[in-house]
Design a protein around this motif. Structure first.
Motif, PDB file in Angstrom:
ATOM      1  N   SER A 223      32.807  60.505  11.985  1.00 30.83           N
ATOM      2  CA  SER A 223      33.308  59.865  10.764  1.00 30.83           C
ATOM      3  C   SER A 223      33.149  58.349  10.835  1.00 30.83           C
ATOM      4  O   SER A 223      32.742  57.713   9.853  1.00 30.83           O
ATOM      5  CB  SER A 223      34.778  60.239  10.567  1.00 30.83           C
ATOM      6  N   SER A 224      33.435  57.775  12.000  1.00 32.10           N
ATOM      7  CA  SER A 224      33.299  56.322  12.169  1.00 32.10           C
ATOM      8  C   SER A 224      31.843  55.897  12.148  1.00 32.10           C
ATOM      9  O   SER A 224      31.495  54.860  11.558  1.00 32.10           O
ATOM     10  CB  SER A 224      33.945  55.884  13.485  1.00 32.10           C
ATOM     11  N   ILE A 225      30.973  56.692  12.786  1.00 30.53           N
ATOM     12  CA  ILE A 225      29.544  56.362  12.808  1.00 30.53           C
ATOM     13  C   ILE A 225      28.952  56.407  11.402  1.00 30.53           C
ATOM     14  O   ILE A 225      28.129  55.560  11.027  1.00 30.53           O
ATOM     15  CB  ILE A 225      28.782  57.326  13.748  1.00 30.53           C
ATOM     16  N   CYS A 226      29.386  57.385  10.612  1.00 31.18           N
ATOM     17  CA  CYS A 226      28.889  57.489   9.236  1.00 31.18           C
ATOM     18  C   CYS A 226      29.302  56.281   8.401  1.00 31.18           C
ATOM     19  O   CYS A 226      28.635  55.928   7.418  1.00 31.18           O
ATOM     20  CB  CYS A 226      29.401  58.769   8.578  1.00 31.18           C
ATOM     21  N   GLY A 227      30.403  55.644   8.795  1.00 30.74           N
ATOM     22  CA  GLY A 227      30.873  54.465   8.062  1.00 30.74           C
ATOM     23  C   GLY A 227      30.154  53.186   8.438  1.00 30.74           C
ATOM     24  O   GLY A 227      30.343  52.155   7.781  1.00 30.74           O
ATOM     25  N   ILE A 228      29.314  53.230   9.487  1.00 36.29           N
ATOM     26  CA  ILE A 228      28.544  52.046   9.897  1.00 36.29           C
ATOM     27  C   ILE A 228      27.376  51.862   8.940  1.00 36.29           C
ATOM     28  O   ILE A 228      26.624  52.805   8.668  1.00 36.29           O
ATOM     29  CB  ILE A 228      28.047  52.191  11.348  1.00 36.29           C
ATOM     30  N   SER A 229      27.196  50.658   8.451  1.00 37.69           N
ATOM     31  CA  SER A 229      26.176  50.419   7.418  1.00 37.69           C
ATOM     32  C   SER A 229      24.756  50.399   7.974  1.00 37.69           C
ATOM     33  O   SER A 229      23.845  51.006   7.406  1.00 37.69           O
ATOM     34  CB  SER A 229      26.481  49.097   6.696  1.00 37.69           C
ATOM     35  N   SER A 230      24.535  49.727   9.094  1.00 42.90           N
ATOM     36  CA  SER A 230      23.174  49.580   9.625  1.00 42.90           C
ATOM     37  C   SER A 230      22.745  50.791  10.440  1.00 42.90           C
ATOM     38  O   SER A 230      23.557  51.400  11.147  1.00 42.90           O
ATOM     39  CB  SER A 230      23.069  48.328  10.492  1.00 42.90           C
ATOM     40  N   ALA A 231      21.448  51.112  10.329  1.00 43.38           N
ATOM     41  CA  ALA A 231      20.901  52.240  11.087  1.00 43.38           C
ATOM     42  C   ALA A 231      20.914  51.950  12.580  1.00 43.38           C
ATOM     43  O   ALA A 231      21.145  52.845  13.397  1.00 43.38           O
ATOM     44  CB  ALA A 231      19.465  52.531  10.624  1.00 43.38           C
ATOM     45  N   LYS A 234      24.391  52.563  13.907  1.00 43.58           N
ATOM     46  CA  LYS A 234      24.656  53.997  14.037  1.00 43.58           C
ATOM     47  C   LYS A 234      24.003  54.567  15.285  1.00 43.58           C
ATOM     48  O   LYS A 234      24.608  55.351  16.014  1.00 43.58           O
ATOM     49  CB  LYS A 234      24.125  54.735  12.804  1.00 43.58           C
ATOM     50  N   TYR A 235      22.751  54.143  15.516  1.00 40.12           N
ATOM     51  CA  TYR A 235      22.028  54.635  16.700  1.00 40.12           C
ATOM     52  C   TYR A 235      22.698  54.181  17.987  1.00 40.12           C
ATOM     53  O   TYR A 235      22.855  54.969  18.934  1.00 40.12           O
ATOM     54  CB  TYR A 235      20.582  54.146  16.675  1.00 40.12           C
ATOM     55  N   SER A 239      24.264  56.732  20.656  1.00 45.06           N
ATOM     56  CA  SER A 239      23.616  56.798  21.967  1.00 45.06           C
ATOM     57  C   SER A 239      24.626  56.758  23.106  1.00 45.06           C
ATOM     58  O   SER A 239      24.371  57.296  24.188  1.00 45.06           O
ATOM     59  CB  SER A 239      22.604  55.662  22.127  1.00 45.06           C
ATOM     60  N   THR A 240      25.784  56.121  22.874  1.00 45.88           N
ATOM     61  CA  THR A 240      26.808  56.066  23.919  1.00 45.88           C
ATOM     62  C   THR A 240      27.518  57.410  24.100  1.00 45.88           C
ATOM     63  O   THR A 240      28.187  57.628  25.104  1.00 45.88           O
ATOM     64  CB  THR A 240      27.867  54.992  23.596  1.00 45.88           C
ATOM     65  N   CYS A 241      27.360  58.304  23.108  1.00 43.33           N
ATOM     66  CA  CYS A 241      28.030  59.616  23.164  1.00 43.33           C
ATOM     67  C   CYS A 241      27.064  60.764  23.453  1.00 43.33           C
ATOM     68  O   CYS A 241      27.513  61.857  23.815  1.00 43.33           O
ATOM     69  CB  CYS A 241      28.716  59.907  21.828  1.00 43.33           C
ATOM     70  N   ALA A 242      25.769  60.522  23.272  1.00 39.97           N
ATOM     71  CA  ALA A 242      24.798  61.617  23.347  1.00 39.97           C
ATOM     72  C   ALA A 242      24.788  62.301  24.709  1.00 39.97           C
ATOM     73  O   ALA A 242      24.741  63.532  24.795  1.00 39.97           O
ATOM     74  CB  ALA A 242      23.401  61.085  23.012  1.00 39.97           C
ATOM     75  N   SER A 243      24.831  61.509  25.781  1.00 36.07           N
ATOM     76  CA  SER A 243      24.797  62.085  27.128  1.00 36.07           C
ATOM     77  C   SER A 243      26.020  62.946  27.392  1.00 36.07           C
ATOM     78  O   SER A 243      25.914  64.069  27.897  1.00 36.07           O
ATOM     79  CB  SER A 243      24.711  60.969  28.179  1.00 36.07           C
ATOM     80  N   HIS A 244      27.184  62.418  27.038  1.00 36.22           N
ATOM     81  CA  HIS A 244      28.425  63.179  27.247  1.00 36.22           C
ATOM     82  C   HIS A 244      28.434  64.445  26.420  1.00 36.22           C
ATOM     83  O   HIS A 244      28.841  65.513  26.890  1.00 36.22           O
ATOM     84  CB  HIS A 244      29.632  62.307  26.889  1.00 36.22           C
TER      85      HIS A 244
END
Length: 322
Positions: A223-231, A234-235, A239-244
């Motif tokens: 939900s927080s990532i979707c609220g980020i305006s720039s691509a 968001k990336y 990326s900080t969560c993808a590994s986990h």
């Protein structure tokens, strides 16, 4: 072994993954390689976190603890399996079996809690960035890890004590490559109702509660990532969560289905082969998942390797000089 019901049995027999003698050298070589990769890879992660001051953050503190637990997790089962193959023996002592069971459950549950704590850490970092350093301080990090160990230790102790009260029959062959608790309970001659109830209750509790926490954290994160305006923003956040998230998927997909399966499926040797995924493969893949997707870890690992090469060259030079 004494025939009949006897709580003072001296040993169990581990059937392993395959009964065919021709497959034993292949299994030995494969599991030895996987074990060495697991230990070496996770040790590198720990060394990288310790040696690089930029990695002295909560996320990498939890990661180094996870790597340590993964080393211990695989070390409870694989070395004994390799020794049995090498010596062409299937024997494990009664005390060794109970000890293996205790530590296996301990490290599996600690692993589960650490994954949940890491999800909470990512939730705070992305959803509450301004308060992150205040909330996730050194004291809280240490407390979260300590509580994880205490709860896991108490749970493992309870499960082991319930097994100690059982009487066992003359058939003491475990259709597994380690003393998996459900397989051991199935060999008992005494009433195992309490053991089975406790296993399913604790599996549901220790699976549902941490998994619910992880799902809640990632719901808020998305939900927080979707609220980020720039691509790019968001990336970077994702990326900080993808590994986990990859490790969580591996852990739960490989273990939860197996432990919630029927008793009939658990008694077959196919469950032993299926358990290889979360007992060996998942701990082995963790360092690769984190190192391949994380620039900070890559940089730190490169520095560790360079330092090792330099030290070796110095030692070789001194040896030649003297």
């Amino acid at each position: 072994m004494v025939p009949g019901n006897d709580t003072q049995i001296s040993q169990f027999l581990l059937q392993g993954l395959a009964k065919e003698p021709a497959l034993q050298p292949i299994i030995f070589g494969l599991f030895l390689s996987m074990y060495l990769v697991t230990v070496f890879g996770n040790l590198l992660i720990i060394l990288a976190v310790i040696s690089d001051s930029h990695l002295h953050t909560p996320m990498y503190f939890f990661l180094s603890n996870l790597s340590f637990v993964d080393i211990c997790f695989t070390s409870t089962t694989i070395p004994k399996m390799l020794v049995n193959i090498k010596t062409q023996s299937k024997v494990i002592s009664y005390e060794g079996c109970i000890s293996q069971m205790y530590f296996y459950i301990l490290f599996a549950v600690v692993d589960d809690f650490l994954l949940t704590v890491m999800a909470y850490d990512r939730f705070l970092a992305i959803c509450c960035p301004l308060h992150y350093t205040i909330i996730m301080n050194l004291r809280l990090c240490g407390l979260l890890v300590l509580v994880s160990w205490i709860i896991s230790g108490l749970h493992s102790l309870l499960e082991s004590l319930l097994v100690l009260r059982l009487s066992f029959c003359t058939v003491l062959e475990i259709s597994h490559f380690f003393c998996e608790i459900k397989q051991v309970i199935q060999l008992a001659c005494s009433d195992t109702f309490l053991n089975n109830i406790m296993i399913y209750f604790m599996v549901m509790l220790l699976a549902v509660v941490p998994l619910s926490g992880i799902l809640y954290s990632y719901t808020k994160i998305v939900s927080s990532i979707c609220g980020i305006s720039s691509a790019q923003g968001k990336y970077k956040a994702f990326s900080t969560c993808a590994s986990h998230l990859s490790i969580v998927s591996l852990y739960y997909c490989s273990s939860l289905g197996l432990y919630l399966s029927s008793a009939g499926t658990h008694s077959s040797q196919s469950s032993a082969r299926a358990s290889v995924m979360y007992t060996v493969v998942t701990p082995m893949l963790n360092p690769f998942i984190y190192s391949l997707r994380n620039k900070d870890i890559k940089r730190a690992l490169k520095r560790v390797v360079q330092m090792a090469v330099i030290k070796r060259q110095i030692v070789v030079g001194l040896t030649k000089y003297f």
